[in-house]
Design a protein around this motif. Sequence first.
Motif, PDB file in Angstrom:
ATOM      1  N   GLN A  93       0.813  -1.210   0.000  1.00 22.62           N
ATOM      2  CA  GLN A  93       0.000   0.000   0.000  1.00 22.62           C
ATOM      3  C   GLN A  93       0.855   1.272   0.000  1.00 22.62           C
ATOM      4  O   GLN A  93       0.345   2.370   0.217  1.00 22.62           O
ATOM      5  CB  GLN A  93      -0.901   0.005   1.232  1.00 22.62           C
ATOM      6  N   GLU A  95       2.134   2.928  -2.293  1.00 22.20           N
ATOM      7  CA  GLU A  95       1.804   3.934  -3.313  1.00 22.20           C
ATOM      8  C   GLU A  95       0.378   4.449  -3.165  1.00 22.20           C
ATOM      9  O   GLU A  95      -0.032   5.345  -3.896  1.00 22.20           O
ATOM     10  CB  GLU A  95       1.987   3.326  -4.709  1.00 22.20           C
ATOM     11  N   ALA A  96      -0.352   3.859  -2.224  1.00 23.30           N
ATOM     12  CA  ALA A  96      -1.755   4.258  -2.053  1.00 23.30           C
ATOM     13  C   ALA A  96      -1.934   5.249  -0.905  1.00 23.30           C
ATOM     14  O   ALA A  96      -3.043   5.727  -0.660  1.00 23.30           O
ATOM     15  CB  ALA A  96      -2.619   3.025  -1.806  1.00 23.30           C
ATOM     16  N   TYR A  97      -0.847   5.529  -0.205  1.00 24.18           N
ATOM     17  CA  TYR A  97      -0.898   6.475   0.918  1.00 24.18           C
ATOM     18  C   TYR A  97       0.229   7.496   0.758  1.00 24.18           C
ATOM     19  O   TYR A  97       1.298   7.156   0.239  1.00 24.18           O
ATOM     20  CB  TYR A  97      -0.722   5.735   2.253  1.00 24.18           C
ATOM     21  N   PHE A  99       3.467   9.694   1.548  1.00 25.92           N
ATOM     22  CA  PHE A  99       4.666   9.431   2.354  1.00 25.92           C
ATOM     23  C   PHE A  99       5.414  10.721   2.661  1.00 25.92           C
ATOM     24  O   PHE A  99       6.470  10.702   3.276  1.00 25.92           O
ATOM     25  CB  PHE A  99       5.580   8.407   1.679  1.00 25.92           C
ATOM     26  N   SER A 116       0.734  14.613  -2.138  1.00 25.66           N
ATOM     27  CA  SER A 116       0.382  13.217  -2.413  1.00 25.66           C
ATOM     28  C   SER A 116       0.104  12.924  -3.884  1.00 25.66           C
ATOM     29  O   SER A 116      -0.443  11.895  -4.206  1.00 25.66           O
ATOM     30  CB  SER A 116      -0.827  12.810  -1.574  1.00 25.66           C
ATOM     31  N   ALA A 117       0.455  13.835  -4.784  1.00 28.62           N
ATOM     32  CA  ALA A 117       0.204  13.586  -6.206  1.00 28.62           C
ATOM     33  C   ALA A 117       1.071  12.424  -6.701  1.00 28.62           C
ATOM     34  O   ALA A 117       2.149  12.172  -6.180  1.00 28.62           O
ATOM     35  CB  ALA A 117       0.515  14.841  -7.004  1.00 28.62           C
ATOM     36  N   ASP A 118       0.561  11.724  -7.689  1.00 26.33           N
ATOM     37  CA  ASP A 118       1.287  10.580  -8.238  1.00 26.33           C
ATOM     38  C   ASP A 118       1.216  10.652  -9.762  1.00 26.33           C
ATOM     39  O   ASP A 118       0.125  10.741 -10.322  1.00 26.33           O
ATOM     40  CB  ASP A 118       0.648   9.278  -7.731  1.00 26.33           C
ATOM     41  N   ILE A 119       2.370  10.619 -10.415  1.00 24.33           N
ATOM     42  CA  ILE A 119       2.347  10.665 -11.885  1.00 24.33           C
ATOM     43  C   ILE A 119       2.874   9.367 -12.478  1.00 24.33           C
ATOM     44  O   ILE A 119       3.210   9.304 -13.647  1.00 24.33           O
ATOM     45  CB  ILE A 119       3.134  11.874 -12.433  1.00 24.33           C
ATOM     46  N   GLY A 120       2.933   8.327 -11.661  1.00 24.82           N
ATOM     47  CA  GLY A 120       3.343   7.018 -12.173  1.00 24.82           C
ATOM     48  C   GLY A 120       2.373   6.554 -13.246  1.00 24.82           C
ATOM     49  O   GLY A 120       1.193   6.912 -13.222  1.00 24.82           O
ATOM     50  N   ARG A 125       0.441   0.805 -12.839  1.00 22.33           N
ATOM     51  CA  ARG A 125      -0.255   0.673 -11.555  1.00 22.33           C
ATOM     52  C   ARG A 125      -1.382  -0.358 -11.648  1.00 22.33           C
ATOM     53  O   ARG A 125      -1.591  -1.169 -10.760  1.00 22.33           O
ATOM     54  CB  ARG A 125      -0.845   2.004 -11.118  1.00 22.33           C
ATOM     55  N   ARG A 129       2.172  -4.341  -9.176  1.00 19.05           N
ATOM     56  CA  ARG A 129       3.634  -4.399  -9.111  1.00 19.05           C
ATOM     57  C   ARG A 129       4.117  -5.851  -9.145  1.00 19.05           C
ATOM     58  O   ARG A 129       3.549  -6.711  -8.481  1.00 19.05           O
ATOM     59  CB  ARG A 129       4.130  -3.742  -7.825  1.00 19.05           C
ATOM     60  N   ALA A 368      -1.080  -0.496   5.325  1.00 18.33           N
ATOM     61  CA  ALA A 368      -1.878   0.705   5.578  1.00 18.33           C
ATOM     62  C   ALA A 368      -1.679   1.214   7.013  1.00 18.33           C
ATOM     63  O   ALA A 368      -1.636   2.431   7.236  1.00 18.33           O
ATOM     64  CB  ALA A 368      -3.341   0.406   5.326  1.00 18.33           C
TER      65      ALA A 368
ATOM     66  N   THR B 275       9.401   6.431 -15.048  1.00 24.56           N
ATOM     67  CA  THR B 275       8.591   7.642 -14.887  1.00 24.56           C
ATOM     68  C   THR B 275       9.174   8.438 -13.725  1.00 24.56           C
ATOM     69  O   THR B 275       9.511   7.845 -12.703  1.00 24.56           O
ATOM     70  CB  THR B 275       7.142   7.258 -14.528  1.00 24.56           C
ATOM     71  N   TYR B 353       4.977   7.590 -21.249  1.00 29.71           N
ATOM     72  CA  TYR B 353       3.868   6.620 -21.191  1.00 29.71           C
ATOM     73  C   TYR B 353       3.709   5.909 -22.542  1.00 29.71           C
ATOM     74  O   TYR B 353       3.482   4.704 -22.587  1.00 29.71           O
ATOM     75  CB  TYR B 353       2.543   7.325 -20.864  1.00 29.71           C
TER      76      TYR B 353
END
Lengths: 451, 477
Positions: A93, A95-97, A99, A116-120, A125, A129, A368, B275, B353
Amino acid sequence: MSMFATGFYEVRRLLRDRALPALLILLLVLSAYAAWNGADWLRQRDATINLVKATELEELATMRAEFGAYPALTPYHYAVLPPGAMASLSIGQAEAYPFVADTSVFRDAQIFRRTSADIGSPTVRAAGRFDLAFVIVFLLPLIIVAATYDLWSRERERGVAAIVLAQPVAIGPLIAAKALARGVALVLPSTAIILVAAAFAGARDPGGLVTLALAVLVYGGFWLAVAVIISLFARRSTEAAIGAGAVWLIVVVMAPSLTLAAADLAAPPPSEMQFATALKQRDMQIAERQRLYREANPTPVRAPAPRIPDRWRERFADRVAADRELAPMIEAHERAKYKRRRLLDTVRFVLPSVAMQDALDRIAGSDADRALAFQRQAHTFRADQRRGTEERMRRDAPLTLAEFDRLRGFEFRESRGLFNAAMLADLMAIVIGTFIVLLAAWIRRGRAATP
Amino acid sequence: MSAASQALGVAATQLLLMWRERRLVWLAIIVLLLAVASAATNAARLAAQAAERQAVAAAEARLWNSQGVIDPHDAAHVGRAVPAPVRPLAAFDPGLTDYVGSSVFIEAHAQNIARHRPIEAGAALSRFGGFSAAWALQVVAPLLIILAGFGTMSGAVARERLRQELGAGAPAAALVGGRLIALSAAAGLLVLAMIGICLPAIILQGAGQVEITGFAAIGGAYVLYLLVFCALTVAASGLFASARTSLVVLLAFWAVAALLAPRIAPAVSENLEPTPSAQAFRATVTEEAEKGVSGHDPADRRLNALRDELLQRYNVRDVAELPINFRGVSLEFGERNSTETYNRHFDRLYAVYRRQEAVQRAFAIISPAIAVQPWSRGFAGTDFAAHLAYLRGVEDYRYRLVQTLNHEVRTHPPPPGERYHLADIATVTRSVAYAPPEQHLAQIVAAQAPDLLILLAWTIVALGLAALSALRLERRS
């Protein structure tokens, strides 16, 4: 025929089978790639954390260089959750919370929103993984059932079962000895491979490796029990293979997925979008009220002017008051999220694959609960910073250079040991599942005697 | 009797045998029921999401319009959230829906990343999501085909029957073709049933002609995809005498093609084309916006040049003497500068991407699932291209909205004695509207053409293998 002789014969037969080394090599290759993936993810996470820390150090250096130009109050603005010692084992988890938290005292209580933005890549996703946890939870059972599905059906097909059962042999201990032997020949080397892969990925904490070994053995035991019960019912190896595949599909894929869908319906997650809009609306109302109040009641200009400007005090006091007013709203939202999370946490005890995933996440520190512990500690850190700021404002005493140098930033405190209750509960759930399967097998052991 | 009618006769017999194998029929029914449950739960979730997003859009519009008469640039900082559209076909194939943000908060100076991903704030169980009708067709249906067909020509009993049929003068091509027709008919029936049971859930979500046509395209691709597995199963069954060998080979292929490759391909693509983290991305954008692309062209210097040009054009010495509000000019310049920088960096990110997708597509050489998955997501509107269309639409709206506010500042110098020009935000921005992106089937077809070609190539190879197995049987007889 003694149990030992049966086991020894089974091991020898398994070692002669070319399938075993092939399966172990496959596990080795997959584990090595998964370990490398985990290590790569950890390297990227460390790089991101270092970037945040470097930004903070840069801000501190600027502040120190310009010390005295303006009153200093709170130098530290970031709280960071470091990866656990076994982090490369499972991304879980993580990448879901969030850090990273922005703990600036003058900003609102949404300390994770700005960080908390994520551009992966969403495609990556969505695929999930490919870490060691995936190999253990999804692929290890396939390898175990591929090597054990014909535990008894092969004997039946070749007529060996009839000859053996014509002897004064108890069927229960016989199958148990065969299963144990296969366990020794397959699960022990698999565990060793996984441990080596984990260590290669940088997960070298001795306690963590012991816990990991225990978890893999417990999970391997569950799948051996599954192989035992399938062998009692399947009369042909083909039937056994289909049965084993179907059980894998149900236990590892479909049951968890459908349980999640059911949980989403039973306790849907509270709408983050609606909450954000409602919070913004309330915040705007409060800000407008405060503005009107300040306009109607301007702070008199003090002479001599205080060291900490009054406009700072006003801004700080308004933000603290607004946060206090918004707190019940935020708490209600957090309670709704907690309710759903508790449901998801509870159902894992009836799903061995989910319990195993949870155990691995906890060993890796990507669960979590650890992320939530970080959130609580970050909020506490900010509250302490705010108390300090309030105190300095009250005394009109900005930080001195000595105080500035003495202050320390956020440090995450691990609040649990490796053998924590939640992780042990996960393993216990798998053990109980194994006993239930074995009990069912014991009750229906008579089926193994039918030709 | 022609070869075609012989093949049809064999197919009818095979279908009867399959029907008698009740365990498989039950298994197929269970999979269908699970798919129905998944489509129903997805539809319920989508309906709730649609209501939620509609409510948020209305609330945001209300909030925006209620700002009253304020400094337009303050309004640009208040910002507003623009929710993503809900795709009706997500009930069938949720694709990336749970992994992309469901709302973008727009404001001045920054292109925010979409937030509120449904996958956030979960537990260990959250890692097991993803079961859908599309997933059932991609993963479970091929398994059912393998289980139904691996023993049609392999194994002692089936071989004996085959020998008798060949001895009776039946051509091997008709025997293999008949079995292939039977298996394909069963697979086609499964696809039809899956499409049929999902259709009401999709129509209830307000699907229009475009979506229904897209759904038909999805159904067609799944028929092609399952035909590959049917042909491979029949081929393996004909090529391997032992049912056990045939099953092991087919299950190994299924495990690689349907389970491992779709998981490994994205991982490898990210290894090869990493990325950046959001933090690194933001730091780079901020630095470039301040220092210019070269790092030696600060924004301040460019703004000063613009100021000098204006002073020269209007022949005045100070910005206060300009007939326009220089603050507005400066804000417009800043917005244009930061937007160009963000666009450049986001384009680079999307190029990463796209390269990742190309790497993933290369894995289609070992897995037809890699080709059918993007096709299904593309027509369902749940792939990244659909999300990108939404992001670009929002960014276009954000830029127009912020520059409209900046234009209001630029064209209205503050009244004497006042620091800022104030305006009614609702009136100023009334003409700036957000239009959700529309799906264009032609664009999707063009984007997904390589996947279709890959699927066709797989079909040709699989049918070729089935023909090879018929040839070998013919020679043996």
